[in-house]
Enzyme design. Structure first.
Site, PDB file in Angstrom:
ATOM      1  N   GLY A  40       3.477   2.788  -1.747  1.00 58.47           N
ATOM      2  CA  GLY A  40       4.311   2.008  -2.647  1.00 58.47           C
ATOM      3  C   GLY A  40       3.778   0.611  -2.886  1.00 58.47           C
ATOM      4  CB  CYS A  41       5.436  -2.191  -4.624  1.00 54.94           C
ATOM      5  SG  CYS A  41       5.934  -1.298  -6.118  1.00 54.94           S
ATOM      6  CG  PHE A  42       4.176  -2.009   1.457  1.00 55.89           C
ATOM      7  CD1 PHE A  42       3.097  -1.665   2.256  1.00 55.89           C
ATOM      8  CD2 PHE A  42       5.252  -1.135   1.387  1.00 55.89           C
ATOM      9  CE1 PHE A  42       3.083  -0.472   2.968  1.00 55.89           C
ATOM     10  CE2 PHE A  42       5.254   0.059   2.096  1.00 55.89           C
ATOM     11  CZ  PHE A  42       4.161   0.393   2.886  1.00 55.89           C
TER      12      PHE A  42
END
EC number: 2.3.1.74
Length: 394
Positions: A164-166
């Site tokens: 995901g976005c991290f």
């Protein structure tokens, strides 16, 4: 007499800190402008009868601060795959068929640009880190990219799926460890994201899904990371000083993603910006304590732009000057949220803006900087960066 174990271990390690040596980016050619997107989205998903929902979506797009995004999915592809346009139709096979091919291809474009800037033969690449939230396959996208680029079969590969976005921070943390603990290592890092896994039609009962449809875009970014750069032939852009990951307290369920027959579904809580802004000061204090830095306006910023509300609340909470998050806001405006690839695009934006403005360093003339990744967990990656002087700058 056999060398002592400590001598062997010392010889295996690099002497200096890891540094970013080159950056390359790529997007699909299909650009979609945010002002036109609500009409296009509701037409292509055959949802124009949902007039009130369309008005809500228009407001989401207006507030997103995004001007345009790039998407592999064209109108022609969507017409050929109507189940992708539905909200709850079985469509995983169709989505997988797209991303297992297109994610490595988009990654190759970014990697070729990074390798060209680096200026060394690809045979010098010792490690490959590949990250995507778009599709899962065996052998993975790391294997496919190795074949597409013609890397050595002995390259050490690491495949990160479904982070995901991290994860733009995660790959830098891993690359730092690899470069500093393997003398002479040159690590190719690639994040490639295609929204074909998450695109779906609107639903009045799932507005969090609609938020994702207003924010996400496609893109790939690649960097070369290595320690002890050759001063004659390599030009460091940023040093990777420290890297850490943490799960924010009381954040379980804030961002979830689930791979189902209908594709990858995302679920967002409204208080995600609040959770991040509430905890970001502690992340900064922990990261910068060894450097004695406490003024967050004295560093340069590369923050994952999950959405404008996250950037706005971080800015308010820390009392940041408006220009501090300009690079993050600009990438959000020009590309949307490209998940893991976003912070690497912002890293590229930072060094370009600094050079074009005649700044003394790659970090807006400042020495120290921070890179933040935010994503499912709620997980935060914190990378402390050190800029380098720009040749010829006053």
């Amino acid at each position: 007499m056999a060398p002592a174990m400590e001598e062997i271990r010392q010889a295996q390690r690099a002497e200096g800190p890891a540094a970013v040596l080159a950056i390359g980016t790529s997007t699909p050619p299909n650009a979609l402008y945010q002002a036109d997107y609500p009409d296009y989205y509701f037409r292509i998903t055959k949802s124009e009868h949902l007039t009130e929902l369309k008005e809500k979506f228009k407001r989401m797009c207006d507030k997103s601060m995004i001007k345009k995004r790039y998407m592999y999915l064209t109108e022609e592809i969507l017409k050929e795959n109507p189940n992708i346009c539905a909200f709850m139709a079985p469509s995983l096979d169709a989505r997988q068929d797209i991303v297992v091919t297109e994610v490595p291809k988009l990654a190759k474009e970014a990697a070729v640009r990074a390798i060209k800037e680096w200026g060394h033969p690809k045979s010098r690449i010792t490690h490959l880190i590949f990250c995507t939230t778009s599709g899962i396959d065996m052998p993975g996208a790391d294997y496919q990219l190795t074949r597409l680029l013609g890397l050595r079969p002995s390259v050490n590969r690491f495949m990160l799926y479904q982070q995901g976005c991290f994860a733009g921070g995660t790959v830098l943390r891993l690359a730092k460890d690899l470069a500093e603990n393997n003398a002479g290592a040159r690590v190719l890092v690639v994040c490639s994201e295609i929204t074909a896994v998450t695109f779906r039609g609107p639903s009045e009962s799932h507005l969090d899904s609609l938020v994702g449809q207003a924010l996400f875009g496609d893109g790939a970014a690649a960097i070369i990371v290595g320690s002890d750069p050759d001063s004659a032939t390599e030009r460091p852009l940023f040093q990777l000083v420290s890297a850490s990951q943490t799960i924010l307290p009381e954040s379980e369920g804030a961002i979830d993603g689930h791979l189902r027959e209908i594709g990858l579904t995302f679920h967002l809580l409204k208080d995600v910006p609040g959770l991040i802004s509430k905890n970001i000061q502690k992340c900064l204090l922990d990261a910068f304590k060894p450097l004695g830095v406490h003024d967050w306006n004295s560093i340069f910023w590369i923050a994952h732009p999950g959405g404008p509300a996250i950037l706005d609340q971080v800015e308010i909470k820390l009392g940041l000057k408006a220009e501090k998050l300009a690079a993050s806001r600009n990438v959000l405006a020009e590309y949307g949220n490209m998940s893991s690839a976003c912070v690497l695009f912002i890293l590229d934006e930072m060094r370009r803006r600094s050079a074009e403005a005649g700044q003394a360093t790659t970090g807006e003339g400042l020495e120290w900087g921070v890179l933040f990744g935010f994503g499912p967990g709620l997980t935060v990656e914190t990378i402390v960066l050190r800029s380098v002087p720009i040749a010829g700058a006053e």
